[in-house]
Design a protein around this motif. Structure first.
Motif, PDB file in Angstrom:
ATOM      1  N   MET A 119      -5.591  -2.100  -8.555  1.00 20.85           N
ATOM      2  CA  MET A 119      -6.943  -1.711  -7.869  1.00 20.85           C
ATOM      3  C   MET A 119      -7.441  -0.583  -8.153  1.00 20.85           C
ATOM      4  O   MET A 119      -8.448  -0.301  -7.521  1.00 20.85           O
ATOM      5  CB  MET A 119      -6.731  -2.114  -6.393  1.00 20.85           C
TER       6      MET A 119
ATOM      7  N   TYR B 115       0.799  -1.159  -0.025  1.00 21.27           N
ATOM      8  CA  TYR B 115      -0.105  -0.203  -0.116  1.00 21.27           C
ATOM      9  C   TYR B 115       0.848   1.259  -0.178  1.00 21.27           C
ATOM     10  O   TYR B 115       0.383   2.500   0.188  1.00 21.27           O
ATOM     11  CB  TYR B 115      -1.058  -0.004   1.286  1.00 21.27           C
TER      12      TYR B 115
ATOM     13  N   ALA C 179     -10.289  -1.969 -12.855  1.00 19.05           N
ATOM     14  CA  ALA C 179      -9.489  -2.508 -11.707  1.00 19.05           C
ATOM     15  C   ALA C 179      -9.955  -3.811 -11.454  1.00 19.05           C
ATOM     16  O   ALA C 179     -10.985  -4.355 -11.964  1.00 19.05           O
ATOM     17  CB  ALA C 179      -9.786  -1.485 -10.480  1.00 19.05           C
TER      18      ALA C 179
ATOM     19  N   GLY D 248      -8.310  -7.200  -2.042  1.00 19.48           N
ATOM     20  CA  GLY D 248      -9.013  -6.018  -2.494  1.00 19.48           C
ATOM     21  C   GLY D 248      -8.275  -4.856  -1.484  1.00 19.48           C
ATOM     22  O   GLY D 248      -7.300  -5.039  -0.721  1.00 19.48           O
ATOM     23  N   LEU D 249      -9.055  -3.611  -1.482  1.00 19.63           N
ATOM     24  CA  LEU D 249      -8.388  -2.301  -0.983  1.00 19.63           C
ATOM     25  C   LEU D 249      -9.062  -2.232   0.468  1.00 19.63           C
ATOM     26  O   LEU D 249     -10.215  -2.262   0.731  1.00 19.63           O
ATOM     27  CB  LEU D 249      -8.771  -1.391  -1.639  1.00 19.63           C
TER      28      LEU D 249
ATOM     29  N   THR E  89      -9.917  -7.104  -8.152  1.00 21.14           N
ATOM     30  CA  THR E  89     -10.029  -7.133  -6.796  1.00 21.14           C
ATOM     31  C   THR E  89      -9.210  -8.240  -6.457  1.00 21.14           C
ATOM     32  O   THR E  89      -9.376  -8.634  -5.180  1.00 21.14           O
ATOM     33  CB  THR E  89     -11.327  -7.146  -6.311  1.00 21.14           C
TER      34      THR E  89
END
Length: 454
Positions: A343, A333, A363, A435-436, A365
């Motif tokens: 993403m 990140y 994007a 995922g985020l 995931t």
């Protein structure tokens, strides 16, 4: 209801029940290529007994693979590794030198300091590594390192006391290359080991001070090939010769291809000068290999920060190639991480974005972090392409690895070898956080608000 009807009714439930039992059992060991064998320190298909921390655990014993290869040597052992801190490896080298074997060792200068020397300008990470070495050497746990403990527990002291010749990347008269990041061994000009692991407890077994740690997730490939070993010997001799060359002082080495039994292997060494075409670099070879994918690309990476490779993956994704990735939590990140591009988001660093930053329009995931024990890292640098080829080696997918560091990259074309890496990927991906995360989404939004005000 007759017996046949009863069996037909119960069969689906029996199959589900059997699958449930099988999932709790350790996976079966996969078949190996005779000349290209791969091992993983976190695999669930084997177990071994640690020595520094006497405990049984899952995994292949990468240290023992290294020691066994050294112990079989008859004429020569060449080692180029960023960090060597395991005393049993040092002892194996000393034993072979006493038997008349020619032993040569190259290290990264940052880690070429035994306990009785204080390395200059220690970073917090380097200081932590020396603290770990002290804990490893303190056999009686009294907080003091006696001369006897140092001579038995400090790998570098063991080598020095036996007069095994060790050099580092300051041998060329410089302050050192950006990073002598190689991790390979050549035995008798034939047996080759290439690994993502440094020869330390934390990279192979686990942190000495943390019994729950199982080490950074790493892999090792052992190859029996005179031709491939010769290419690695050429790389080694560039760094060892009368006029040692490290980093960008080395000449350009283009990719070369070797046939090992039924397996084709491409190899390229870094660094490549930034003035050379990117397509000719090691990262260029990664991208070229990724463009051959037609079904799937699965990534297990410590660092992923090369924009051109990310752009290549995006094009493959747009052509319906399934892209999945697990990336180490410490890097995934960060603002320069290409995982964010994948993403579809960007994170600024003091309101500045990475040059040529390009979040994916479509994007995905299927990107995330693996579930690892506290203190352990995902240290792999591999990709599996269409279950038939593997990219691996010491080479992180970064600009530094491409144009600054001493590195090795292998592309192994073998479904049998790929199956091992695929099994490791699936193990990491199955329990990964994909995922985020909401916290990162909020961090991105906060940065956007702050930057819009400024």
């Amino acid at each position: 209801m007759n017996l046949r009807q009863l069996c037909s009714t119960l069969l689906p439930f029996l199959l589900i029940a059997c699958q449930g039992v099988h999932s709790e059992q350790k996976p079966l060991a996969l078949p190996q290529e005779p000349l290209v064998q791969v091992y993983f320190n976190h695999t669930e298909s084997s177990q071994y007994q640690e020595t520094l921390r006497p405990q049984q655990r899952n995994g292949d014993d990468l240290e023992q693979q290294i020691i066994t290869a050294i112990s079989t040597s008859k004429s020569s052992v060449d080692i180029a590794v960023q960090e060597l801190r395991l005393p049993k490896i040092a002892q194996a080298l000393v034993e072979r030198q006493k038997a008349g074997v020619k032993v040569r060792v190259i290290l990264e200068n940052t880690y070429n300091h035994p306990l009785n020397e204080s390395p200059p300008r220690k970073t917090p990470r380097e200081a932590a590594k020396y603290d770990e070495l002290r804990t490893q050497s303190d056999r009686n746990s009294d907080g003091q390192i006696s001369a006897q403990e140092a001579n038995q527990g400090d790998a570098l002291l063991i080598l020095r006391n036996a007069k095994v010749r060790v050099i580092d990347d300051t041998a060329d008269g410089s302050k050192g290359s950006d990073l002598m990041h190689h991790k390979f061994i050549i035995v008798d000009d034939r047996t080759l080991i290439v690994t993502s692991a440094n020869f330390t407890s934390s990279d192979i077994h686990g942190d000495i001070s943390n019994p729950q740690s199982t080490g950074n997730a790493n892999n090792l490939v052992k190859i029996d090939s005179l031709e491939l070993a010769a290419l690695f010997t050429q790389e080694f001799n560039l760094m060892w010769g009368k006029s040692p060359l490290f980093g960008l002082k080395k000449p350009f080495r283009p990719p070369q291809q070797v046939q090992v039994g039924n397996t084709t292997i491409d190899v390229q060494f870094s660094p490549t000068s930034p003035t050379s075409p990117w397509s000719q670099s090691t990262n260029g070879l990664i991208a070229k290999t990724l463009t051959t994918s037609s079904q799937s690309v699965n990534l297990a990476l410590f660092v992923f920060s090369d924009q051109n490779i990310a752009n290549t993956l995006e094009q493959q994704s747009l052509h319906n190639v399934q892209i999945r990735a697990v990336i180490d939590r410490d890097f995934i990140y960060r603002p320069y991480s290409e995982a964010l591009d994948m993403m579809g988001v960007s994170l600024s660093n003091k309101c500045k974005y990475e040059a040529n930053n390009h979040p994916w329009q479509k994007a995905i995931t299927t990107v995330g972090v693996p579930k690892l024990l506290k203190g352990d890292l995902l240290h792999h640098k591999f990709a599996v392409i269409d279950n038939s080829a593997v990219i691996t080696g010491s080479h992180n997918w970064s600009e530094a690895a491409n144009s600054s560091n001493d590195e090795a990259l292998l592309v192994i074309h073998s479904p049998t070898v790929a199956a091992h890496y695929q099994q490791e990927f699936e193990r990491l991906y199955a329990e990964g956080q994909l995922g985020l995360p909401e916290a990162i989404t909020q961090k991105i939004q906060k940065a956007q608000r702050q930057c819009s005000k400024s």
